[in-house]
Design a protein around this motif. Structure first.
Motif, PDB file in Angstrom:
ATOM      1  N   VAL A   1      24.169  90.877  39.233  1.00 29.99           N
ATOM      2  CA  VAL A   1      25.561  90.023  39.214  1.00 29.99           C
ATOM      3  C   VAL A   1      26.807  90.860  39.068  1.00 29.99           C
ATOM      4  CG1 VAL A   1      26.830  88.043  38.913  1.00 29.99           C
ATOM      5  CG2 VAL A   1      24.031  87.858  39.280  1.00 29.99           C
ATOM      6  N   GLY A   2      26.604  91.698  37.768  1.00 24.11           N
ATOM      7  CA  GLY A   2      27.714  92.354  37.369  1.00 24.11           C
ATOM      8  C   GLY A   2      28.190  93.780  37.906  1.00 24.11           C
ATOM      9  N   GLY A   3      27.293  93.963  38.864  1.00 23.82           N
ATOM     10  CA  GLY A   3      27.497  95.261  39.659  1.00 23.82           C
ATOM     11  C   GLY A   3      27.281  96.462  38.818  1.00 23.82           C
ATOM     12  N   ASN A   4      26.483  96.372  37.549  1.00 27.40           N
ATOM     13  CA  ASN A   4      26.365  97.865  37.003  1.00 27.40           C
ATOM     14  C   ASN A   4      24.912  98.128  37.016  1.00 27.40           C
ATOM     15  OD1 ASN A   4      26.289  99.752  34.720  1.00 27.40           O
ATOM     16  ND2 ASN A   4      25.975  98.251  33.105  1.00 27.40           N
ATOM     17  N   GLY A   5      24.820  99.250  37.693  1.00 28.16           N
ATOM     18  CA  GLY A   5      23.807  99.952  38.231  1.00 28.16           C
ATOM     19  C   GLY A   5      22.965 100.610  37.376  1.00 28.16           C
ATOM     20  N   SER A   6      23.541 100.823  36.141  1.00 24.37           N
ATOM     21  CA  SER A   6      23.071 101.631  35.129  1.00 24.37           C
ATOM     22  C   SER A   6      21.795 100.902  34.197  1.00 24.37           C
ATOM     23  CB  SER A   6      24.117 101.961  34.170  1.00 24.37           C
ATOM     24  OG  SER A   6      24.630 100.946  33.590  1.00 24.37           O
ATOM     25  N   THR A   7      21.964  99.421  34.606  1.00 23.89           N
ATOM     26  CA  THR A   7      20.857  98.800  33.547  1.00 23.89           C
ATOM     27  C   THR A   7      19.442  99.340  34.036  1.00 23.89           C
ATOM     28  OG1 THR A   7      22.487  96.846  33.623  1.00 23.89           O
ATOM     29  CG2 THR A   7      20.130  96.225  33.169  1.00 23.89           C
ATOM     30  N   PRO A   8      18.647  99.517  33.047  1.00 25.96           N
ATOM     31  CA  PRO A   8      17.471  99.853  33.728  1.00 25.96           C
ATOM     32  C   PRO A   8      16.286  98.661  34.391  1.00 25.96           C
ATOM     33  CG  PRO A   8      17.459  99.445  31.127  1.00 25.96           C
ATOM     34  CD  PRO A   8      18.675  99.292  31.895  1.00 25.96           C
ATOM     35  N   ALA A   9      15.617  99.168  35.119  1.00 21.72           N
ATOM     36  CA  ALA A   9      14.861  98.305  35.801  1.00 21.72           C
ATOM     37  C   ALA A   9      13.406  97.802  34.997  1.00 21.72           C
ATOM     38  CB  ALA A   9      14.317  98.837  37.284  1.00 21.72           C
TER      39      ALA A   9
ATOM     40  N   VAL B   1      23.064  78.766  51.992  1.00 22.00           N
ATOM     41  CA  VAL B   1      24.445  79.085  52.511  1.00 22.00           C
ATOM     42  C   VAL B   1      24.524  80.544  53.078  1.00 22.00           C
ATOM     43  CG1 VAL B   1      25.573  77.512  50.875  1.00 22.00           C
ATOM     44  CG2 VAL B   1      25.069  80.114  50.209  1.00 22.00           C
ATOM     45  N   SER B   2      25.483  81.004  53.389  1.00 20.85           N
ATOM     46  CA  SER B   2      25.885  82.337  53.929  1.00 20.85           C
ATOM     47  C   SER B   2      25.560  83.575  52.735  1.00 20.85           C
ATOM     48  CB  SER B   2      27.248  82.622  54.553  1.00 20.85           C
ATOM     49  OG  SER B   2      28.085  82.499  53.645  1.00 20.85           O
ATOM     50  N   PRO B   3      25.070  84.568  52.901  1.00 17.26           N
ATOM     51  CA  PRO B   3      25.113  85.470  51.849  1.00 17.26           C
ATOM     52  C   PRO B   3      26.301  85.735  50.854  1.00 17.26           C
ATOM     53  CG  PRO B   3      24.153  86.536  53.934  1.00 17.26           C
ATOM     54  CD  PRO B   3      24.849  85.310  54.237  1.00 17.26           C
ATOM     55  N   ASP B   4      27.575  85.664  51.484  1.00 16.88           N
ATOM     56  CA  ASP B   4      28.751  85.551  50.856  1.00 16.88           C
ATOM     57  C   ASP B   4      28.962  84.341  49.880  1.00 16.88           C
ATOM     58  OD1 ASP B   4      29.221  88.231  51.885  1.00 16.88           O
ATOM     59  OD2 ASP B   4      30.782  87.121  53.363  1.00 16.88           O
ATOM     60  N   GLU B   5      28.642  83.447  50.346  1.00 16.05           N
ATOM     61  CA  GLU B   5      28.917  82.124  49.487  1.00 16.05           C
ATOM     62  C   GLU B   5      27.715  82.271  48.420  1.00 16.05           C
ATOM     63  OE1 GLU B   5      30.133  78.319  51.938  1.00 16.05           O
ATOM     64  OE2 GLU B   5      28.454  79.431  53.036  1.00 16.05           O
ATOM     65  N   TYR B   6      26.464  82.599  48.781  1.00 15.47           N
ATOM     66  CA  TYR B   6      25.466  82.906  47.870  1.00 15.47           C
ATOM     67  C   TYR B   6      25.951  83.768  46.615  1.00 15.47           C
ATOM     68  CZ  TYR B   6      20.956  84.424  45.854  1.00 15.47           C
ATOM     69  OH  TYR B   6      19.969  84.802  44.475  1.00 15.47           O
TER      70      TYR B   6
ATOM     71  N   ALA C   1      29.065  84.473  45.624  1.00 13.34           N
ATOM     72  CA  ALA C   1      29.962  83.696  45.069  1.00 13.34           C
ATOM     73  C   ALA C   1      29.516  82.838  43.954  1.00 13.34           C
ATOM     74  CB  ALA C   1      30.739  83.113  46.119  1.00 13.34           C
ATOM     75  N   HIS C   2      28.426  82.157  44.368  1.00 13.68           N
ATOM     76  CA  HIS C   2      27.751  81.272  43.411  1.00 13.68           C
ATOM     77  C   HIS C   2      27.457  81.834  42.420  1.00 13.68           C
ATOM     78  CE1 HIS C   2      25.564  77.645  42.071  1.00 13.68           C
ATOM     79  NE2 HIS C   2      24.412  78.502  42.127  1.00 13.68           N
ATOM     80  N   LEU C   3      26.670  82.871  42.509  1.00 13.53           N
ATOM     81  CA  LEU C   3      25.966  83.663  41.297  1.00 13.53           C
ATOM     82  C   LEU C   3      27.316  83.989  40.243  1.00 13.53           C
ATOM     83  CD1 LEU C   3      23.363  85.759  43.029  1.00 13.53           C
ATOM     84  CD2 LEU C   3      22.962  83.416  41.893  1.00 13.53           C
ATOM     85  N   GLN C   4      28.281  84.698  41.008  1.00 19.38           N
ATOM     86  CA  GLN C   4      29.164  84.606  40.154  1.00 19.38           C
ATOM     87  C   GLN C   4      29.823  83.754  39.289  1.00 19.38           C
ATOM     88  OE1 GLN C   4      30.747  87.799  39.303  1.00 19.38           O
ATOM     89  NE2 GLN C   4      29.740  89.151  41.275  1.00 19.38           N
ATOM     90  N   ASP C   5      29.768  82.509  40.212  1.00 22.24           N
ATOM     91  CA  ASP C   5      30.360  81.285  39.449  1.00 22.24           C
ATOM     92  C   ASP C   5      29.599  81.041  38.216  1.00 22.24           C
ATOM     93  OD1 ASP C   5      32.449  81.161  41.148  1.00 22.24           O
ATOM     94  OD2 ASP C   5      31.622  79.568  42.161  1.00 22.24           O
ATOM     95  N   LEU C   6      28.129  81.037  38.463  1.00 21.46           N
ATOM     96  CA  LEU C   6      27.162  81.027  37.191  1.00 21.46           C
ATOM     97  C   LEU C   6      27.490  81.935  36.158  1.00 21.46           C
ATOM     98  CD1 LEU C   6      23.968  80.391  39.305  1.00 21.46           C
ATOM     99  CD2 LEU C   6      25.261  78.641  38.125  1.00 21.46           C
ATOM    100  N   ALA C   7      27.896  83.150  36.388  1.00 20.99           N
ATOM    101  CA  ALA C   7      28.175  84.052  35.290  1.00 20.99           C
ATOM    102  C   ALA C   7      29.534  83.569  34.709  1.00 20.99           C
ATOM    103  CB  ALA C   7      28.079  85.581  36.009  1.00 20.99           C
ATOM    104  N   LYS C   8      30.385  83.314  35.534  1.00 21.75           N
ATOM    105  CA  LYS C   8      31.724  82.863  34.744  1.00 21.75           C
ATOM    106  C   LYS C   8      31.352  81.603  33.862  1.00 21.75           C
ATOM    107  CE  LYS C   8      34.583  84.337  38.455  1.00 21.75           C
ATOM    108  NZ  LYS C   8      35.550  84.012  39.721  1.00 21.75           N
TER     109      LYS C   8
END
Length: 316
Positions: free
Chosen positions: A154-162, A277-282, A284-291
């Protein structure tokens, strides 16, 4: 009039009424035409659901064909082989007829074999999992509601290990498919929760249309069952065991879900909603949960150990 003539005349009204009876039966069978061809099933909402619907329809068609044959033989025997009013002798008896007995044995075996083939074929297709699903959601069942861990970056940080965090460490690695940079967000509910769009009770699970979603099912207490009604598929949520299946939602909308396993006194209140919902709405919802501060994950449940862990099938 001769006894034989009297017997024939007594049968004529029955024969005249036979077409009327068959027509009435046809009307009864087709009276629920508004449900055809789904035969009581809801409209499929995933790419996998039509396969389940086809299996359901085929089973009904086979059962109806068998029923028509049996009913026809019964009606034929009742009408044309009933006891005569004038003859009292016992009709000829058929015993130890090997061809007939072999037919009674072989035909059911063939029917069962055909059912088994189509069921096994579709089951293998429905339970197949992909190497890299588009999304992974850990569904957590608990008395008396549900929690959803969105395993997403969600945060866009690709350095987080898997690597799986401690909250999800109970889940076998081959089931979770933890992606790189997945810091994740979560959502949860109570029986008093309500969907904002429909007012239906329970928490709401959001899914993107047209993208593959892997459900990783875990329990915190007892056996539950994850059932989204228009997906036409359900799977048990078992403590100490991880179940997995994948779907690709094909229709936007808000659908009802419920627990389909009697899990205790408030089992009937274990309801939830699924909003596609559409992928974009999905996103956005994850971003809302993070906020809202709902980052990370909720504990997945009871760890898979012992024989249950050894029995875990491998997924690809």
């Amino acid at each position: 009039m001769s006894p034989n003539g009297s017997d024939r005349s007594s049968r004529r009204p029955v024969r005249r009424k036979l077409p009327q009876a068959l027509a009435a039966a046809l009307v009864l069978v087709t009276a629920t035409g508004c449900e055809y061809p789904r035969l009581g099933m809801p409209s499929p909402a995933t790419e996998q659901a039509p396969r389940i619907l086809a299996l359901w329809q085929g089973s009904w068609a086979a059962a109806l064909a068998t029923g028509v044959l049996v009913w026809g033989l019964i009606i034929w025997s009742v009408i044309f082989h009933r006891r005569s009013r004038t003859k009292v002798e016992v009709p000829s008896q058929t015993r130890y007829n090997m061809p007939i007995e072999a037919l009674y044995t072989v035909v059911p075996i063939i029917i069962i074999a055909v059912f088994f083939y189509f069921t096994a074929r579709d089951e293998n297709k429905l339970l197949a999992t992909s190497a890299k699903p588009d999304h992974v959601v850990n569904v957590v069942g608990m008395q008396w509601s549900w929690a959803f861990n969105y395993v997403e970056n969600v945060g866009g940080n690709g350095s987080t290990p898997a690597t799986a965090p401690k909250e999800l460490s109970e889940i076998p690695v081959d089931k979770l498919k933890f992606p790189v940079g997945a810091n994740g967000v979560y959502d949860f509910g109570t029986p008093a929760s309500r969907n904002q769009d429909t007012g239906n009770p329970g928490p709401t699970l959001w899914l993107p249309k047209g993208e593959t979603v892997r459900f990783v099912l875990t329990s915190r207490d007892v056996i539950h069952s994850f059932w989204v009604v228009p997906f036409l598929m359900k799977m048990d949520v078992i403590p100490g065991h991880t179940n997995v299946f994948e779907v690709t939602p094909s229709k936007e909308g808000t659908f009802k879900g419920k627990c389909a396993e009697l899990c205790g006194v408030d089992h009937s209140r274990m309801l939830f909603n699924v909003k596609v919902v559409s992928p974009d709405e999905y996103k956005a919802h994850l971003q809302d949960l993070a906020k809202k501060g709902q980052t990370g994950y909720l504990p997945a449940g009871i760890a898979t150990t012992g024989n249950a862990k050894n029995a875990e099938p491998k997924t690809t």
